[in-house]
Design an enzyme around this catalytic site. Structure first.
Site, short mmCIF file in Angstrom:
data_model
loop_
_atom_site.label_atom_id
_atom_site.label_comp_id
_atom_site.label_asym_id
_atom_site.label_seq_id
_atom_site.Cartn_x
_atom_site.Cartn_y
_atom_site.Cartn_z
N PHE A 17 0.84 -1.20 0.00
CA PHE A 17 0.00 0.00 0.00
C PHE A 17 0.87 1.25 0.00
CE2 PHE A 17 -2.47 3.31 2.31
CZ PHE A 17 -3.52 3.41 1.41
N GLY A 18 0.66 2.12 -0.98
CA GLY A 18 1.38 3.38 -1.06
C GLY A 18 0.47 4.54 -0.68
N TYR A 19 0.95 5.40 0.19
CA TYR A 19 0.13 6.55 0.64
C TYR A 19 0.89 7.86 0.50
CZ TYR A 19 3.01 5.94 4.79
OH TYR A 19 4.08 5.82 5.64
N GLY A 20 2.14 7.78 0.04
CA GLY A 20 2.96 8.99 -0.12
C GLY A 20 3.46 9.05 -1.56
N SER A 21 4.78 9.13 -1.69
CA SER A 21 5.34 9.25 -3.05
C SER A 21 5.00 8.04 -3.91
CB SER A 21 6.85 9.45 -2.97
OG SER A 21 7.45 8.33 -2.35
N GLU A 33 13.79 3.54 1.90
CA GLU A 33 12.99 4.06 3.01
C GLU A 33 13.63 3.76 4.36
OE1 GLU A 33 10.87 6.03 2.14
OE2 GLU A 33 10.56 5.45 0.05
C1 BEZ Z 1 4.48 5.55 0.37
O1 BEZ Z 1 3.51 4.90 0.62
O2 BEZ Z 1 4.52 6.29 -0.54
C2 BEZ Z 1 5.63 5.40 1.28
C3 BEZ Z 1 5.70 6.18 2.37
C4 BEZ Z 1 6.76 6.04 3.20
C5 BEZ Z 1 7.73 5.11 2.94
C6 BEZ Z 1 7.63 4.31 1.84
C7 BEZ Z 1 6.56 4.45 1.00
#
Ligand code: BEZ
Length: 206
Positions: free
Chosen positions: A24-28, A99
Site C-alpha cells: 500500500f502506497g500513501y505517499g510518493s 525508506e
Molecule cells: C508511500 O507509501 O509512498 C511510502 C511512504 C513512506 C515510505 C515508503 C513508502
C-alpha cells in the site's frame, strides 16, 4: 540521522513463501512507482491518518535542514486512501534501502476502491512510528508548510513532494484535509531570478 531500518525490515518473515505481495502506497508511491509491479489498484486502509510528521534527512531535506514527508498515525475512524501495488518479493529489497530513514514494514488490511476482486487483501505498508529518530511529530500547519517550502534534498525540493501528493490525491478524487491544507499554505515559490534586471551599466555603479 543514523538510524537505518533496512536490517529490521529484512528480518520480517510474514510473507515468506509468498510469490506476490500487495504493497500500500500513501505517499510518493502514489505518483512515483519506480519499481516493477504486476498490477495497481486504488485502495484505502482504515484506522490510520496520513500526516507530514516524519523528517526527511536523506531525500527531501538534509541532516542540517530536514524536510517533512508523510507517515501514518493511528486514528480510530480515519480512512487513508492511496494506491496498492501487487509486487513480487524482490521489489522490497530496494524499497527497504530507499525508506531506511525510520520506516518499518507493517502488515495491514487493504480495501480496494475499484470493483475488481478480491475486495480486500492483506498487504504491507511502510510506516514510521513516533519512536524513530527521524520522527518530527505534530506542529502548526503554517510551520510545517514553511519547513516544506524551505527544504531541499537529493530527491528534489520538498515542496514538489507535497504538490505532487496533493495533485495525485486530487486525481484519485480523494479528500485529505491535512494534505490540502498544507498545499494551500505553501508560500509562493522563491524565484531567485530578478524579473526586472537592470542594465549591467547600472548594476556596476557603486
Ligand atoms: C508511500 O507509501 O509512498 C511510502 C511512504 C513512506 C515510505 C515508503 C513508502
Amino acid at each position: 540521522m543514523t538510524l537505518d531500518t533496512t536490517h529490521r525490515n529484512r528480518q520480517m518473515t510474514h510473507f515468506d513463501g509468498h510469490d506476490e505481495i500487495w504493497l500500500f502506497g500513501y505517499g510518493s508511491l502514489i505518483w512515483k512507482a519506480d519499481f516493477p509491479f504486476l498490477e495497481r489498484r486504488p485502495a484505502h486502509i482504515q484506522g490510520w491518518a496520513r500526516r507530514f510528521w516524519q523528517g526527511s534527512h536523506d531525500h527531501r531535506g538534509t541532516p542540517e535542514a530536514p524536510g517533512r514527508v508523510v507517515t501514518l498515525v493511528r486514528e480510530p475512524g480515519a480512512t487513508c486512501h492511496g494506491m496498492a501495488y501487487r509486487i513480487t518479493p524482490e521489489v522490497l529489497g530496494p524499497l527497504d534501502v530507499r525508506e531506511k530513514n525510520g520506516y518499518l514494514r507493517e502488515v495491514i488490511r487493504l480495501h480496494f476502491d475499484d470493483d475488481a476482486r478480491p475486495p480486500s487483501a492483506e498487504g504491507l505498508v511502510y510506516l514510521a512510528t513516533e519512536d524513530n529518530a527521524a520522527f518530527l511529530g505534530e506542529a502548526p500547519l503554517e510551520a510545517i508548510a514553511e519547513q516544506i517550502a524551505m527544504a531541499h534534498g537529493p530527491s528534489g525540493p520538498n515542496r514538489d513532494y507535497l504538490v505532487n501528493l496533493a495533485q495525485a490525491l486530487g486525481e484519485l478524487g480523494v479528500d485529505d484535509p491535512h494534505v490540502f491544507a498544507l498545499a494551500a499554505r505553501l508560500p509562493a515559490r522563491q524565484d531567485t531570478r530578478d524579473p526586472h534586471p537592470r542594465p549591467s551599466s547600472e548594476t556596476t555603479r557603486p
